[in-house]
Design a protein around this motif. Sequence first.
Motif, PDB file in Angstrom:
ATOM      1  N   MET A  98       8.800  15.544 -17.458  1.00  0.00           N
ATOM      2  CA  MET A  98       8.805  14.869 -16.129  1.00  0.00           C
ATOM      3  C   MET A  98       8.972  15.697 -14.988  1.00  0.00           C
ATOM      4  SD  MET A  98       7.331  12.014 -16.798  1.00  0.00           S
ATOM      5  CE  MET A  98       6.328  12.873 -18.076  1.00  0.00           C
ATOM      6  N   PRO A  99       8.231  15.655 -13.865  1.00  0.00           N
ATOM      7  CA  PRO A  99       8.491  16.607 -12.606  1.00  0.00           C
ATOM      8  C   PRO A  99       9.533  15.804 -11.710  1.00  0.00           C
ATOM      9  CG  PRO A  99       6.592  15.225 -12.239  1.00  0.00           C
ATOM     10  CD  PRO A  99       7.076  14.904 -13.704  1.00  0.00           C
ATOM     11  N   ASP A 100      10.191  16.628 -10.747  1.00  0.00           N
ATOM     12  CA  ASP A 100      10.554  15.872  -9.754  1.00  0.00           C
ATOM     13  C   ASP A 100       9.764  14.810  -8.896  1.00  0.00           C
ATOM     14  OD1 ASP A 100      13.104  17.079 -10.223  1.00  0.00           O
ATOM     15  OD2 ASP A 100      12.784  18.719  -8.530  1.00  0.00           O
ATOM     16  N   ILE A 101      10.196  13.556  -8.632  1.00  0.00           N
ATOM     17  CA  ILE A 101       9.225  12.702  -8.251  1.00  0.00           C
ATOM     18  C   ILE A 101      10.238  12.236  -6.823  1.00  0.00           C
ATOM     19  CG2 ILE A 101       8.715  10.281  -8.234  1.00  0.00           C
ATOM     20  CD1 ILE A 101       8.642  10.566 -11.262  1.00  0.00           C
ATOM     21  N   VAL A 102       9.481  12.616  -5.750  1.00  0.00           N
ATOM     22  CA  VAL A 102       9.949  12.371  -4.233  1.00  0.00           C
ATOM     23  C   VAL A 102       9.482  11.358  -3.687  1.00  0.00           C
ATOM     24  CG1 VAL A 102      10.233  13.533  -2.134  1.00  0.00           C
ATOM     25  CG2 VAL A 102       9.996  15.029  -4.142  1.00  0.00           C
ATOM     26  N   VAL A 103      10.187  10.365  -3.130  1.00  0.00           N
ATOM     27  CA  VAL A 103       9.837   9.255  -2.914  1.00  0.00           C
ATOM     28  C   VAL A 103      10.264   8.898  -1.218  1.00  0.00           C
ATOM     29  CG1 VAL A 103      10.291   6.561  -3.045  1.00  0.00           C
ATOM     30  CG2 VAL A 103      10.310   7.793  -4.975  1.00  0.00           C
ATOM     31  N   GLY A 104       9.353   8.437  -0.555  1.00  0.00           N
ATOM     32  CA  GLY A 104       9.144   8.194   0.782  1.00  0.00           C
ATOM     33  C   GLY A 104       9.114   6.662   1.043  1.00  0.00           C
ATOM     34  N   HIS A 105       9.234   6.212   2.314  1.00  0.00           N
ATOM     35  CA  HIS A 105       8.982   4.874   2.690  1.00  0.00           C
ATOM     36  C   HIS A 105       8.345   4.843   4.168  1.00  0.00           C
ATOM     37  CE1 HIS A 105      10.902   3.273  -0.961  1.00  0.00           C
ATOM     38  NE2 HIS A 105      11.710   4.310  -0.477  1.00  0.00           N
ATOM     39  N   ARG A 117       0.697  20.483 -17.196  1.00  0.00           N
ATOM     40  CA  ARG A 117       2.299  20.480 -17.125  1.00  0.00           C
ATOM     41  C   ARG A 117       2.434  19.801 -15.526  1.00  0.00           C
ATOM     42  NH1 ARG A 117       5.267  24.365 -16.208  1.00  0.00           N
ATOM     43  NH2 ARG A 117       3.845  26.031 -15.882  1.00  0.00           N
ATOM     44  N   LEU A 118       3.347  19.045 -15.376  1.00  0.00           N
ATOM     45  CA  LEU A 118       3.412  18.416 -14.150  1.00  0.00           C
ATOM     46  C   LEU A 118       4.526  19.010 -13.389  1.00  0.00           C
ATOM     47  CD1 LEU A 118       3.600  14.943 -15.850  1.00  0.00           C
ATOM     48  CD2 LEU A 118       2.060  15.315 -13.986  1.00  0.00           C
ATOM     49  N   LEU A 119       4.023  19.758 -12.325  1.00  0.00           N
ATOM     50  CA  LEU A 119       5.072  20.661 -11.396  1.00  0.00           C
ATOM     51  C   LEU A 119       6.050  19.540 -10.421  1.00  0.00           C
ATOM     52  CD1 LEU A 119       2.833  23.667 -10.569  1.00  0.00           C
ATOM     53  CD2 LEU A 119       4.405  23.060 -12.659  1.00  0.00           C
ATOM     54  N   LYS A 120       5.316  18.570  -9.867  1.00  0.00           N
ATOM     55  CA  LYS A 120       5.972  17.927  -8.730  1.00  0.00           C
ATOM     56  C   LYS A 120       5.159  16.592  -8.442  1.00  0.00           C
ATOM     57  CE  LYS A 120       9.266  18.462  -5.081  1.00  0.00           C
ATOM     58  NZ  LYS A 120       9.859  19.427  -4.184  1.00  0.00           N
ATOM     59  N   HIS A 121       5.753  15.293  -8.074  1.00  0.00           N
ATOM     60  CA  HIS A 121       5.028  14.272  -7.693  1.00  0.00           C
ATOM     61  C   HIS A 121       5.410  13.547  -6.590  1.00  0.00           C
ATOM     62  CE1 HIS A 121       2.006  11.092  -9.297  1.00  0.00           C
ATOM     63  NE2 HIS A 121       2.708  10.419  -8.276  1.00  0.00           N
ATOM     64  N   ASN A 162       0.829  -1.190   0.188  1.00  0.00           N
ATOM     65  CA  ASN A 162       0.054   0.192   0.009  1.00  0.00           C
ATOM     66  C   ASN A 162       0.856   1.193   0.055  1.00  0.00           C
ATOM     67  OD1 ASN A 162       0.358  -0.636   2.930  1.00  0.00           O
ATOM     68  ND2 ASN A 162      -0.116   1.524   3.120  1.00  0.00           N
ATOM     69  N   GLY A 163       0.083   2.486  -0.089  1.00  0.00           N
ATOM     70  CA  GLY A 163       1.049   3.932  -0.043  1.00  0.00           C
ATOM     71  C   GLY A 163       0.030   4.825  -0.768  1.00  0.00           C
ATOM     72  N   ILE A 164       0.504   6.097  -0.874  1.00  0.00           N
ATOM     73  CA  ILE A 164      -0.354   7.072  -1.236  1.00  0.00           C
ATOM     74  C   ILE A 164       0.474   7.756  -2.162  1.00  0.00           C
ATOM     75  CG2 ILE A 164       0.468   8.289   0.680  1.00  0.00           C
ATOM     76  CD1 ILE A 164      -2.454   9.684   0.490  1.00  0.00           C
ATOM     77  N   GLN A 165       0.162   8.463  -3.277  1.00  0.00           N
ATOM     78  CA  GLN A 165       0.607   9.390  -4.184  1.00  0.00           C
ATOM     79  C   GLN A 165       0.108  10.913  -4.197  1.00  0.00           C
ATOM     80  OE1 GLN A 165       2.074   7.848  -8.134  1.00  0.00           O
ATOM     81  NE2 GLN A 165       1.877   5.786  -7.268  1.00  0.00           N
ATOM     82  N   ALA A 166       0.721  11.594  -4.623  1.00  0.00           N
ATOM     83  CA  ALA A 166       0.265  13.166  -4.898  1.00  0.00           C
ATOM     84  C   ALA A 166       1.021  13.697  -5.969  1.00  0.00           C
ATOM     85  CB  ALA A 166       0.574  14.128  -3.327  1.00  0.00           C
TER      86      ALA A 166
END
Length: 729
Positions: free
Chosen positions: A657-664, A594-598, A577-581
Amino acid sequence: MDGVLHVLTAADLDAVCRPWTCVSRSFPGMVSPEQRPLAKDRAIYQGEPVAIVLARSRATAEDALERIEVAWNELPAVASLSRALDSDAPLVHPDLKSNLSWQTDIKTELADVTFAKAALVVSERLVFARKTGVPLESRGVLADYDATMGSLLVHISHQMPHQLQLHLADFLNLAPVDVRVVCNDVGGAFGIKMHVYQDEIAVCAASKLVGRPVKFIADRIESLISDVHAREHIIEARMALDDSGKILGFDVDDIQGLGAYSVFPRSSITEAMSALRAVGGPYRFDNYHASLRAVLQNKTMTGQYRSVGHPIACVMTESLIDIAARKRNEDPLELRRRNFVRADELPWVSPQGARMVDLSHERCLDKMIELIDLTALRLQIDAMRAESRIVGLGFASFLEFTATGAAGYGRAEIQVASIDTVVVTLEPSGEVRAQCSASEIGQGIQQGLTQIVADAVGVRAENVRVFLGDTAAAPHGGGAWSSRGAAITGEAAWGAGRRLREQIIATAAALLQASAAELDIRRGRIVDIASGADRIGLDEIARIATFHGYDLPDGTSPQLTASHQYGREADPFLPTNGIQASLVEIERDTGIVRLLKHWVVGDCGRVINPLLVDEQIRGGVIQGIGEALFECCRYDEHGQFTSGSLADYLLPMAVEMPDIVVGHVETPYSGSLLGAKGAGEAGTCGAAAAVLNAVNDALAPFDARVSALPVTPVSVLYALGVITDATIQ
């Protein structure tokens, strides 16, 4: 023509290759006609192979194709999903009564009553366009039949060498042990290279027929028109809530496009059933109704593609969540939090029968709020909107079922292995060799298994060599699919490594005349547990055991090879599971998004290699963005494919593509030693839903909305009222 050796048609290959039919006990009564390597008398879709030219070079073969004269008789076609079931629609296969391949209806006892009495019912009609995988390396096969041995060697860009070995043996009337399939370093697959393709079988059959090696490498045009497509659905979805905002149930009507056949061996319908199983996944609810009609079309087959079915379920669910929050005038994140399946409620079984364990929805949401700095971000969005910019923020909680167990295909009587085996050996050099039944398709499993084996044995990772993708070098196993590498092959690697460790220590104890309980392996050396004193290196143990066994005490029989086979007994799937924004901006004049950030926060259990996991997630997000904004396999009304090049089939590019920030968040799976779950498809699972919700959040001030993927500039302009002619969408 000079250089042309053979021209073969269906009648030629019928002599050495039997036809096949997709059958699944999971879908009783499914209709899918017989297939052959080459079309016989009638071609069902553009992209179906008709003839094969064997020549000394590809250029010669392509020139020879132009010399072939075909007496075509054009037949009526059905390409439109919405029209395929009409009474006057042309039949894809004239000997069938209709274009309906299979249908089902799933309903809990109180589903109808729930919707009748609900305080709020929200609905959405969602249209999903076809797309395909477009791996960097196209499909390719080199088949070499040895008539003297009655054996076939196949080098192929494929995900599952052992599965293909069984099919080739079956179709070509060979013993499985006489078929060797090698799939080394596959350059991307994404699910589309796990199926049986007519052209690939034709190449193998041709090699057997003529007794010579035959090679075929699909170019990009051939790939786009013949690789398995995916995700063609028209869905009517509803969600019921009570007056406190608790979800009561879901109702789904799904029409799925299969193409000309149900893909062999797993069936195209698997995608739709995966989607229906995952509807409402992160949330607790008690009532459910779903109906499915899977239809045949004069199009390329659809099949399993990265995160099979889950992005469809996620878009459905999360679109309805946002609509309900807007209707209730409340924060969409609070509506999600209120309805999450909580950790203290696990294990929990959904109305669809899916068992949920070891999940972390609330923790992932908390991590996301921290990661994006929600309060500051919303103030930033307010400021941008005050400048008349069209911006939106979208969220998508997701749940994905990974690492499919034996029941997934075993009960359907489909020969898809859910187990993996790893054999590890201490080589005379002191290095560890591991032979694994997994496959490397660019996901990095070779490095992950290297780390697991190294930790299990007690050696440096650089002293481990992992070999994959060869049916002659590893026992039967599942290959690469369903994000199973760490969760299944990893467990096998850990078990084999620990067994080898015990055997090495036993040999060292005999050699050193010490107790095995007093010894350990650290960084490739045998050490005293109590003092840490260095006693002997593994290279020396291996040298003595291999070449100087007479130096060992009497009765010592060194065992420097160990194996372990792992197949999960409990839990048919491992839920992750998880969540995206996603933050987007819409250009007012062009409708371009236009994608600003993900952002992504995911819980894939134990993270073995953080760099690999992060980049798998980012790659998956980009594929999800492609689904949301770019990718579409288009056909005209006659069944002609109109997206035959990368100028027509749009892919997300780096500049867009935007910056894609990943957390766990880590919640290890409680049913295994490593605790790993699937990771490779999580990015794809939730990205399209997050982007679509962000687009609709941007359009909300204009009382506008889009509900078809991909979201095109024209569809955005139509929603904004800039364009009023619906036919040009």
